[in-house]
Design a protein around this motif. Structure first.
Motif, PDB file in Angstrom:
ATOM      1  N   ILE A  13       0.788  -1.288   0.104  1.00 28.52           N
ATOM      2  CA  ILE A  13       0.010   0.116   0.140  1.00 28.52           C
ATOM      3  C   ILE A  13       0.633   1.267  -0.026  1.00 28.52           C
ATOM      4  O   ILE A  13       0.777   2.193  -0.963  1.00 28.52           O
ATOM      5  N   ILE A  14       1.728   1.388   1.051  1.00 29.13           N
ATOM      6  CA  ILE A  14       2.759   2.502   1.003  1.00 29.13           C
ATOM      7  C   ILE A  14       3.608   2.805  -0.393  1.00 29.13           C
ATOM      8  O   ILE A  14       3.670   3.721  -0.638  1.00 29.13           O
ATOM      9  N   LEU A  15       4.161   1.613  -0.787  1.00 33.25           N
ATOM     10  CA  LEU A  15       4.670   1.982  -1.938  1.00 33.25           C
ATOM     11  C   LEU A  15       4.024   2.258  -3.162  1.00 33.25           C
ATOM     12  O   LEU A  15       4.575   3.076  -3.935  1.00 33.25           O
ATOM     13  N   GLY A  16       2.608   1.687  -3.229  1.00 34.54           N
ATOM     14  CA  GLY A  16       1.944   2.056  -4.237  1.00 34.54           C
ATOM     15  C   GLY A  16       1.480   3.318  -4.110  1.00 34.54           C
ATOM     16  O   GLY A  16       1.626   4.256  -5.099  1.00 34.54           O
ATOM     17  N   LEU A  17       1.393   3.884  -3.024  1.00 37.42           N
ATOM     18  CA  LEU A  17       1.069   5.431  -2.626  1.00 37.42           C
ATOM     19  C   LEU A  17       1.927   6.287  -3.050  1.00 37.42           C
ATOM     20  O   LEU A  17       1.844   7.491  -3.780  1.00 37.42           O
ATOM     21  N   GLY A  18       3.368   5.872  -2.760  1.00 38.54           N
ATOM     22  CA  GLY A  18       4.524   6.597  -2.936  1.00 38.54           C
ATOM     23  C   GLY A  18       4.743   6.508  -4.851  1.00 38.54           C
ATOM     24  O   GLY A  18       4.899   7.750  -5.069  1.00 38.54           O
ATOM     25  N   ALA A  61      -6.031   5.927   9.265  1.00 41.96           N
ATOM     26  CA  ALA A  61      -6.826   6.917   8.588  1.00 41.96           C
ATOM     27  C   ALA A  61      -7.525   8.092   9.608  1.00 41.96           C
ATOM     28  O   ALA A  61      -7.251   9.345   9.601  1.00 41.96           O
ATOM     29  N   GLU A  62      -7.663   7.526  10.905  1.00 45.04           N
ATOM     30  CA  GLU A  62      -7.981   8.367  12.017  1.00 45.04           C
ATOM     31  C   GLU A  62      -6.592   9.747  12.274  1.00 45.04           C
ATOM     32  O   GLU A  62      -6.991  10.676  12.687  1.00 45.04           O
ATOM     33  N   ILE A  63      -5.735   8.975  12.395  1.00 39.38           N
ATOM     34  CA  ILE A  63      -4.465   9.645  12.622  1.00 39.38           C
ATOM     35  C   ILE A  63      -4.119  10.718  11.438  1.00 39.38           C
ATOM     36  O   ILE A  63      -3.698  12.111  11.493  1.00 39.38           O
ATOM     37  N   GLY A  64      -4.469  10.399  10.140  1.00 40.41           N
ATOM     38  CA  GLY A  64      -4.392  11.219   9.033  1.00 40.41           C
ATOM     39  C   GLY A  64      -5.313  12.173   9.172  1.00 40.41           C
ATOM     40  O   GLY A  64      -4.974  13.552   8.886  1.00 40.41           O
ATOM     41  N   VAL A  65      -6.349  12.140   9.456  1.00 42.58           N
ATOM     42  CA  VAL A  65      -7.665  13.444   9.873  1.00 42.58           C
ATOM     43  C   VAL A  65      -6.874  14.332  11.188  1.00 42.58           C
ATOM     44  O   VAL A  65      -6.972  15.588  10.490  1.00 42.58           O
ATOM     45  N   ARG A 266       2.320  13.683   8.015  1.00 45.26           N
ATOM     46  CA  ARG A 266       1.171  14.273   7.704  1.00 45.26           C
ATOM     47  C   ARG A 266       0.737  13.675   6.231  1.00 45.26           C
ATOM     48  O   ARG A 266      -0.278  13.395   6.083  1.00 45.26           O
ATOM     49  N   ASP A 267       1.668  13.768   5.362  1.00 38.01           N
ATOM     50  CA  ASP A 267       1.436  13.452   3.954  1.00 38.01           C
ATOM     51  C   ASP A 267       1.071  11.617   4.082  1.00 38.01           C
ATOM     52  O   ASP A 267       0.410  11.214   3.211  1.00 38.01           O
ATOM     53  N   LEU A 268       1.866  10.965   4.799  1.00 36.67           N
ATOM     54  CA  LEU A 268       1.865   9.560   4.865  1.00 36.67           C
ATOM     55  C   LEU A 268       0.234   9.001   5.550  1.00 36.67           C
ATOM     56  O   LEU A 268      -0.262   8.500   4.861  1.00 36.67           O
ATOM     57  N   ALA A 271      -2.604  10.233   2.924  1.00 33.91           N
ATOM     58  CA  ALA A 271      -2.660   9.398   2.058  1.00 33.91           C
ATOM     59  C   ALA A 271      -3.474   7.934   2.406  1.00 33.91           C
ATOM     60  O   ALA A 271      -4.249   7.348   1.580  1.00 33.91           O
ATOM     61  N   VAL A 272      -3.158   7.488   3.404  1.00 33.78           N
ATOM     62  CA  VAL A 272      -3.755   6.370   3.938  1.00 33.78           C
ATOM     63  C   VAL A 272      -5.075   6.522   4.439  1.00 33.78           C
ATOM     64  O   VAL A 272      -5.973   5.887   3.999  1.00 33.78           O
ATOM     65  N   PHE A 273      -5.620   7.834   4.818  1.00 32.87           N
ATOM     66  CA  PHE A 273      -6.806   8.188   4.981  1.00 32.87           C
ATOM     67  C   PHE A 273      -7.730   8.096   3.835  1.00 32.87           C
ATOM     68  O   PHE A 273      -8.849   7.703   3.717  1.00 32.87           O
TER      69      PHE A 273
END
Length: 450
Positions: A13-18, A61-65, A266-268, A271-273
């Motif tokens: 997931i993280i690699l794909g988002l990057g 996702a909660e941390i992202g918000v 924040r960016d990480l 994106a997860v959110f």
């Protein structure tokens, strides 16, 4: 075996988002629609549903918000907010009337009920600060005369979130009028108290948090933010509001240092959110709501352009700057998804999540295009008629309208900084004011006379 699969899924997931982020950056558009599409691909009804990492993605996702709202609060000082409230509140009222009411009306026309109407009003109301800030930087408009007006509208929207989110949280929880009023009173009291403390004792708070060690500063600010967000959530006030108020309370070098340290986190997690939101939206549910989402996107794009034009005109900005301000405000993004995510989690209306996803996908793509092309299209449409009425006009008048910098003289000044297309430091969006011009936002500039 379970942990191995979890690590494989999370790493993928993280690699794909990057990779998606790099692709979006290469072609100069926001990665948010790609993140949403990734969530759709790996969620319910998608190509390859996740198995073991979904719970971690939910927490992320909660941390992202929380981090999104914290970083937004760090962009503004309490004095900035108070000044904007005093001088630009009419623009905020126009923004609400032109952009929130169409969303509420659309929900009621589709028979979704009053709670969904309040939620959809927020989805169509709030512009994307992150997308807009990036677009302004990419277009070289950070130092333009109309940029402080754009930021003022965004600040007022952010302030309104401190009132709006507790109302939505109470409505989605189904609490009664008395409990809802208590929740709103707590939110308003907390916001007022934090603003008062930040204005009066902001330096003391920043001095308490401040440290020269980046590691300790990161831990203290992040821990304080999560603590306050959790307490706010326990009091039935949105955790996002608590994080936003923490950001406002910090100022000076502490805010700048925290912004630098927390930006990658924040960016990480942001994106997860967006991925998490897509995970809970069935791709098959989007086509039935695509037509209403497109109609709503076009209507609210026009109303946002009208909002920016009116606000810039009130601030004494020249005609071309007014159109640029309107086009820059079109993009919706992270906060529309945050608001819709609250409703999806509460299970209010099954079609609300897909509609919000389609709506944001459309406007996050249309937003940068509107920012770039609204002013030249409007100039071509309206200047042609004006020139015909003037019978040719004078050279100075034509230069005034053709100049892309918002200046009325049409001539670049060697020492003038921050004007689009000219070299010079423009300042950061948010705390620095962004304009490179000490004149207050509401005071007309003689060089920008229409």
């Amino acid at each position: 075996m379970h942990s191995a699969i979890f690590l494989i899924e999370l790493g993928s997931i993280i690699l794909g988002l990057g990779l998606l982020g790099r692709f979006a950056g290469r072609y100069g558009f926001s990665p948010i629609p790609l993140y949403l599409l990734a969530g759709l691909a790996f969620g319910e009804g998608g190509l390859l549903p996740l198995g073991t990492s979904e719970e971690f993605v939910a927490v992320g996702a909660e941390i992202g918000v929380v981090l999104l709202l914290l970083m937004l609060g760090l962009e503004y000082t309490a004095s900035d907010l108070v000044t904007n409230l005093k001088t630009q509140y009419p623009a905020g009222a126009v923004d609400f009337a032109l952009n929130a009411l169409p969303g509420a009306a659309a929900a009621l026309l589709m028979g979704w009920g009053p709670v969904s109407a309040v939620v959809l009003a927020g989805v169509t109301w709030i512009s994307s600060s992150g997308v807009i800030a990036k677009v302004l930087g990419d277009l070289g408009r950070i130092g333009n005369r109309e940029t402080p007006v754009i930021l003022s509208v965004l600040v007022l929207e952010d302030l309104a979130m401190a009132v709006y989110l507790p109302i939505v949280t109470a409505l989605l929880a189904g609490v009664g009028l008395a409990a809802g009023s208590l929740t709103l009173a707590i939110a308003l009291g907390a916001a007022g108290l934090v603003l008062f403390i930040a204005v009066r004792y902001g330096r003391l708070i920043s001095r308490f948090v401040s440290t020269e060690d980046p590691e300790k500063l990161l831990l203290v600010v992040l821990g304080l933010t999560l603590l306050v967000a959790g307490i706010a959530q326990q009091l039935q006030v949105s955790a996002a509001v608590g994080a936003f108020l923490v950001g406002i309370a910090l100022s000076g070098e502490v805010a700048e240092g925290a912004h630098t340290l927390l930006s990658p986190l924040r960016d990480l997690f942001a994106a997860v959110f967006f991925v998490f939101f897509g995970l809970h939206t069935d791709p098959a549910s989007i086509p039935p709501v695509l037509a209403p989402a497109l109609i709503l996107a076009v209507c609210t794009a026009i109303t946002k352009i009208g909002t920016g034009y009116w606000a810039a005109r009130r601030a004494g900005i020249a005609t071309r700057g007014r159109w640029r301000a309107g086009g820059a405000l079109v993009a919706r993004g992270e906060f529309s998804i945050v608001i819709a995510g609250l409703a999806v989690a509460a299970g209010v209306e099954p079609d609300l999540g897909p509609l919000a996803t389609a709506y944001v996908l459309l406007l996050v793509v249309m937003g940068p295009l509107a920012a770039r092309y609204t002013e030249p299209v409007a100039r071509r449409l309206f200047d042609r008629g004006e020139r015909g009425e003037r019978g040719g006009g004078g050279r100075g008048e034509t230069a005034s309208q053709e100049d892309g910098s918002g200046r009325a003289d049409g001539v670049g000044v060697a020492g003038d900084v921050g004007v689009a297309g000219e070299p010079g430091g423009a300042g950061d969006v948010g705390r620095s004011g962004g304009s490179g011009d000490p004149r207050p936002v509401g005071e007309p500039d003689p060089a920008d006379a229409p």
